[in-house]
Write a protein that holds these residues in place. Structure first.
Motif, mmCIF file in Angstrom:
data_model
loop_
_atom_site.group_PDB
_atom_site.id
_atom_site.type_symbol
_atom_site.label_atom_id
_atom_site.label_comp_id
_atom_site.label_asym_id
_atom_site.label_seq_id
_atom_site.Cartn_x
_atom_site.Cartn_y
_atom_site.Cartn_z
ATOM 1 N N ASP A 30 -46.501 38.308 78.242
ATOM 2 C CA ASP A 30 -47.654 38.848 78.967
ATOM 3 C C ASP A 30 -47.317 38.693 80.439
ATOM 4 O OD1 ASP A 30 -50.016 39.687 80.038
ATOM 5 O OD2 ASP A 30 -51.278 38.225 79.009
ATOM 6 N N SER A 31 -46.666 39.723 81.008
ATOM 7 C CA SER A 31 -46.027 39.579 82.314
ATOM 8 C C SER A 31 -46.388 40.722 83.251
ATOM 9 C CB SER A 31 -44.498 39.561 82.140
ATOM 10 O OG SER A 31 -44.088 38.539 81.270
ATOM 11 N N PRO A 32 -46.410 40.436 84.563
ATOM 12 C CA PRO A 32 -46.544 41.528 85.531
ATOM 13 C C PRO A 32 -45.360 42.483 85.380
ATOM 14 C CG PRO A 32 -46.778 39.387 86.597
ATOM 15 C CD PRO A 32 -46.281 39.131 85.218
ATOM 16 N N LEU A 33 -45.645 43.765 85.390
ATOM 17 C CA LEU A 33 -44.606 44.740 85.092
ATOM 18 C C LEU A 33 -43.430 44.631 86.066
ATOM 19 C CD1 LEU A 33 -44.101 47.088 83.084
ATOM 20 C CD2 LEU A 33 -44.962 48.628 84.846
ATOM 21 N N GLY A 34 -43.720 44.564 87.349
ATOM 22 C CA GLY A 34 -42.642 44.526 88.318
ATOM 23 C C GLY A 34 -41.774 43.301 88.169
ATOM 24 N N GLU A 35 -42.387 42.131 88.056
ATOM 25 C CA GLU A 35 -41.609 40.897 87.978
ATOM 26 C C GLU A 35 -40.765 40.844 86.710
ATOM 27 O OE1 GLU A 35 -42.989 36.995 89.838
ATOM 28 O OE2 GLU A 35 -43.486 36.771 87.712
ATOM 29 N N PHE A 36 -41.274 41.400 85.606
ATOM 30 C CA PHE A 36 -40.502 41.415 84.367
ATOM 31 C C PHE A 36 -39.177 42.148 84.561
ATOM 32 C CE2 PHE A 36 -39.252 43.102 80.235
ATOM 33 C CZ PHE A 36 -39.422 42.022 79.397
ATOM 34 N N PHE A 37 -39.186 43.161 85.411
ATOM 35 C CA PHE A 37 -37.977 43.942 85.667
ATOM 36 C C PHE A 37 -37.300 43.548 86.981
ATOM 37 C CE2 PHE A 37 -40.491 46.511 82.750
ATOM 38 C CZ PHE A 37 -39.549 46.910 81.813
ATOM 39 N N GLY A 38 -37.654 42.379 87.527
ATOM 40 C CA GLY A 38 -36.969 41.858 88.703
ATOM 41 C C GLY A 38 -37.519 42.315 90.032
ATOM 42 N N ALA A 39 -38.588 43.109 90.030
ATOM 43 C CA ALA A 39 -39.159 43.663 91.263
ATOM 44 C C ALA A 39 -40.520 43.050 91.530
ATOM 45 C CB ALA A 39 -39.250 45.184 91.165
ATOM 46 N N GLY A 40 -40.554 41.742 91.769
ATOM 47 C CA GLY A 40 -41.816 41.031 91.879
ATOM 48 C C GLY A 40 -42.623 41.348 93.115
ATOM 49 N N LEU A 41 -41.978 41.776 94.200
ATOM 50 C CA LEU A 41 -42.727 42.133 95.407
ATOM 51 C C LEU A 41 -43.222 43.564 95.381
ATOM 52 C CD1 LEU A 41 -40.708 40.491 98.326
ATOM 53 C CD2 LEU A 41 -42.933 39.794 97.431
ATOM 54 N N GLY A 42 -42.625 44.380 94.548
ATOM 55 C CA GLY A 42 -43.001 45.780 94.484
ATOM 56 C C GLY A 42 -41.783 46.666 94.328
ATOM 57 N N VAL A 43 -41.900 47.904 94.719
ATOM 58 C CA VAL A 43 -40.846 48.889 94.478
ATOM 59 C C VAL A 43 -39.556 48.463 95.177
ATOM 60 C CG1 VAL A 43 -40.167 51.292 94.732
ATOM 61 C CG2 VAL A 43 -42.559 50.719 94.245
ATOM 62 N N ALA A 44 -38.491 48.337 94.405
ATOM 63 C CA ALA A 44 -37.180 47.942 94.917
ATOM 64 C C ALA A 44 -36.129 48.356 93.899
ATOM 65 C CB ALA A 44 -37.118 46.432 95.164
ATOM 66 N N THR A 45 -34.893 48.334 94.324
ATOM 67 C CA THR A 45 -33.784 48.626 93.418
ATOM 68 C C THR A 45 -33.242 47.330 92.846
ATOM 69 O OG1 THR A 45 -33.165 50.633 94.617
ATOM 70 C CG2 THR A 45 -31.481 49.635 93.218
ATOM 71 N N VAL A 46 -33.214 47.234 91.509
ATOM 72 C CA VAL A 46 -32.706 46.053 90.805
ATOM 73 C C VAL A 46 -31.695 46.528 89.775
ATOM 74 C CG1 VAL A 46 -33.285 44.058 89.382
ATOM 75 C CG2 VAL A 46 -34.929 44.894 91.090
ATOM 76 N N ARG A 47 -30.502 45.943 89.782
ATOM 77 C CA ARG A 47 -29.490 46.302 88.786
ATOM 78 C C ARG A 47 -28.892 45.024 88.208
ATOM 79 N NH1 ARG A 47 -27.817 50.077 92.935
ATOM 80 N NH2 ARG A 47 -28.530 52.195 92.467
ATOM 81 N N SER A 48 -29.643 44.342 87.368
ATOM 82 C CA SER A 48 -29.113 43.167 86.687
ATOM 83 C C SER A 48 -28.547 43.578 85.331
ATOM 84 C CB SER A 48 -30.205 42.113 86.504
ATOM 85 O OG SER A 48 -30.950 42.338 85.322
ATOM 86 N N LEU A 49 -27.919 42.633 84.654
ATOM 87 C CA LEU A 49 -27.294 42.949 83.377
ATOM 88 C C LEU A 49 -28.315 43.243 82.293
ATOM 89 C CD1 LEU A 49 -24.484 43.117 82.007
ATOM 90 C CD2 LEU A 49 -24.812 40.733 81.296
ATOM 91 N N MET A 50 -29.485 42.570 82.317
ATOM 92 C CA MET A 50 -30.443 42.689 81.228
ATOM 93 C C MET A 50 -31.708 43.459 81.609
ATOM 94 S SD MET A 50 -28.567 41.240 79.047
ATOM 95 C CE MET A 50 -29.636 41.447 77.644
ATOM 96 N N PHE A 51 -31.902 43.771 82.879
ATOM 97 C CA PHE A 51 -33.041 44.594 83.269
ATOM 98 C C PHE A 51 -32.714 45.312 84.572
ATOM 99 C CE2 PHE A 51 -34.030 40.145 84.484
ATOM 100 C CZ PHE A 51 -34.013 40.255 85.868
ATOM 101 N N ALA A 52 -33.462 46.394 84.829
ATOM 102 C CA ALA A 52 -33.193 47.197 86.017
ATOM 103 C C ALA A 52 -34.468 47.894 86.466
ATOM 104 C CB ALA A 52 -32.103 48.234 85.735
#
Length: 677
Positions: free
Chosen positions: A287-309
């Motif tokens: 049960d997680s904030p959508l952005g933080e779950f995908f590594g973008a906790g502050l808001g719209v940003a580019t994230v390219r990790s191995l397990m989420f993007a």
């Protein structure tokens, strides 16, 4: 990977998705050979096996944390570089050493703003053989070639302010990591195994180019190995204000292998106000904030990790992808919840589910865990670590996405320091009073340094600070979004896990924190307390047939290092350089024994050979030392072959000739009951 090529890969992947072309889904493969334990390159080659749990592995860290714990002066930074060398040896200064089987998983260092030339050579010795001996700066620059290339190594430009070596290096008998000179900040994360079964000593002759290729594609493709094609549940959903909508449902046994969302008009508020919920086999584990779950906790940003993007699309939409393997035995449901006051239109969703009968028994027996995300947000509390996870049961911690909103302060070293980054992580497992991980700073946990070299943004496969804002876009003054994946260096626990981090030295500043920790969990314990011996107590010695020679007892009034280092503990400690023998009662049905010792760590590198019922099983080495906070809990994993079926064990500990006196205030038998193969 060159920037142009990386960008082409992202655009190509998005174009394929838009055209309806999908990659083959991944199915879990039944572990074989070494059981469920992932060792060496298999960690990255077999990410489909990530949910499998081990009850006979412990993750440890050695670091340069300030042994005093730091003063209470808000104007000064921490002195976490004062931990220094553990001993002289190797290339000059030993920073990690172990006896028995295990694996070095992450080596991080920094000094001089990230330029590590003055550290000189780094040397790694495994099983008596030198597998790496070269100038550290050359190593992290990638000059040695595969497998020591980005992103398995990184310099202070690629990981701002810090350098790291994340090549997994297994060993069967011994490990030593050393550097030549001029040491400041470091940590070495490693794992211990009770036996060398299935362990092959690392060799740099294997370039692992397939692993490097997988890591370099991070954020563009599923990193798990190809398997049978899964079924895609594709929907386009409308989400009214305050409402929720299911985006996928399935019956098992099966696994969710990929989740992809596309937001047509992403905003920072939307990424914070939408929540992702997942229910597996009747329990809500996410049960997680959508952005933080995908590594973008502050808001719209580019994230390219191995397990989420999180990747902004050319047309202005935002694509969110996650590739964690998420098994279930009976049923699964994935839901989006809108906690905002505004409706959201036309969210495109694509959830990949692969049937596999093997997940049902693996989950039922506890061999595998349920994918879990622990999310919470609040102002931090003075004097208390922020907790990423506080778990009961057994499982493993595999990563965290962390969002910080705070204020800079004036210090002796800066007119405007993001002082919260002075906080260090402390990890406790299975009720131990000592942290088995004790880090050196917040940006150091995320393997940068020096406040990420003035806030530089980066997004690497396993670590990143993809977003940093100063007094703009909803940030009151200084805000960061960071993440770290811990795959090879996952932290296993058997009955409890408490993973916290300071906010500023000694939790002296109070920013607002939010975090989402990623784990695989099971609710039941696989560790039970058993017999207890207190060597300084004559009655306890008599009851356990305890014998030693040339021993002395002393009263110790001191503290444990870590979160409780201001609370005095009083107890008696027995010390000797002679062989020690005692017997303890055990459960014949055990799957191995964890023997916990409470000791005095004023003298480091205490070492003793261990025998069970007269049969040698290894060497118990504790390289840590602390003259400020002297109490220490550490553990030794006894192999199941030495303990299975026995109601009593005779333990013999023979201190090494070059060891300081072996000290103990208590021995506690902890019985492992979980599956080991």
């Amino acid at each position: 990977m060159p920037v142009a090529i990386r960008a082409w890969c992202v655009v190509s992947a998005l174009a394929l998705s838009a055209a309806g072309v999908t990659m083959a889904a991944q199915a879990p493969a039944e572990p074989s050979g070494t059981g469920d334990r992932l060792i060496g390159w298999d960690t990255y080659r077999r990410l489909d096996r990530l949910p499998y749990l081990r009850s006979d592995t412990q993750a440890l860290q050695l670091s340069s944390f300030d042994r005093s714990g730091g003063d209470f002066d808000l104007s000064t930074g921490n002195r976490n570089g004062t931990g220094g060398c553990l001993a002289d040896g190797g290339a000059g200064c030993v920073i990690a050493e172990d006896r028995g089987a295990g694996e070095v998983d992450s080596i991080w260092l920094t000094r001089d703003g990230g330029k590590v030339t003055r550290i000189g050579n780094i040397r790694v010795e495994l099983d008596g053989r030198t597998v790496l001996d070269a100038p550290l700066q050359s190593v992290v620059n990638g000059a040695l070639g595969a497998p020591f290339e980005w992103p398995l190594v990184a310099n202070a430009t690629q990981s701002p302010g810090g350098v790291y070596v994340k090549v997994p290096m297994p060993y069967r008998q011994s490990m030593r990591v050393s550097v030549a000179s001029n040491l400041e900040y470091y940590h070495v994360d490693y794992r211990q195994f009770p036996t060398a079964d299935g362990v092959t000593t690392f060799s740099p002759a294997d370039p692992a180019r397939d692993v490097l290729a997988t890591l370099r594609k991070a954020g563009t493709a599923d990193p798990k190995p190809a398997g049978p094609a899964g079924a895609h549940d594709k929907r386009t959903v409308e989400l009214p204000a305050g409402a929720e909508v299911t985006i996928a449902e399935a019956t098992g046994p099966a696994g969710v292998s990929a989740i992809r969302l596309q937001l047509p008009e992403p905003t920072d508020q939307l990424l914070g106000g939408l929540r992702l919920q997942m229910d597996f086999d009747g329990r809500t584990t996410v049960d997680s904030p959508l952005g933080e779950f995908f590594g973008a906790g502050l808001g719209v940003a580019t994230v390219r990790s191995l397990m989420f993007a999180a990747v902004p699309d050319p047309g202005g939409s935002l694509s969110l992808s996650a590739w964690w393997p998420m098994p279930f035995a009976h049923d699964a449901r994935i839901t989006l919840v809108n906690t905002t006051d505004e409706p959201v239109d036309a969210i495109a969703t694509d959830v990949t589910i692969t049937p596999d009968a093997r997940w049902a028994p693996a989950l039922a027996t506890g061999r595998a865990g349920y994918f879990t995300a622990r999310s919470h947000a609040a102002p931090t509390m003075p004097g208390q670590d922020w907790l990423f996870a506080d778990e009961r049961g057994h499982g493993k911690f595999v990563g965290v996405s962390h969002t910080i909103r705070g204020f800079r302060i004036k210090t002796a070293f800066s007119d405007a320091a993001p002082y919260f980054l002075e906080g260090a992580e402390r990890v406790y497992t299975d009720g131990a009073a000592s942290p088995q991980w004790y880090g050196t700073g917040t940006e150091d946990l995320y393997e940068g340094g020096w406040y990420f070299k003035d806030g530089t943004r980066f997004t690497d496969p396993l670590t990143g600070q993809p977003d940093r804002r100063t007094a703009t876009a909803g940030c009151p003054d200084y805000c960061v979004a960071v993440y770290r994946l811990m795959l090879a260096d996952a932290i296993d626990y058997h009955s409890a896990l408490r993973f916290g981090i300071e906010h500023g030295k000694r939790n002296m500043v109070q920013p607002d924190y939010s975090s989402t920790a990623f784990l695989y969990t099971q609710p039941n314990d696989t560790l039970a307390p058993g017999d207890e011996l207190r060597p300084a107590d004559p009655v306890s010695r008599l009851l356990h047939g305890y014998a030693d020679a040339d021993a002395s007892d002393r009263l110790l009034v001191s503290e444990y290092e870590g979160a409780e280092d201001t609370r005095p503990v009083v107890g008696s400690v027995r010390a000797t350089n002679a062989a020690i023998t005692f017997h303890v009662d055990t459960d014949p049905g055990n799957r191995g024994i964890l023997l916990r010792r409470t000791s005095d760590q004023a003298d480091g590198f205490q070492s003793a050979d261990v025998a069970i019922d007269g049969v040698p099983v290894g060497n118990w080495l504790q390289p840590r030392a602390n003259t400020f906070h002297r109490w220490l809990d550490d553990t030794y994993l006894l192999p199941p072959s030495a303990t299975a079926g026995k109601a009593q064990l005779t333990v013999t500990l023979t201190p090494a000739p070059d060891s300081p006196p072996w000290t103990a205030s208590r021995y506690q038998v902890e019985t492992l009951s979980g599956p080991t193969d």
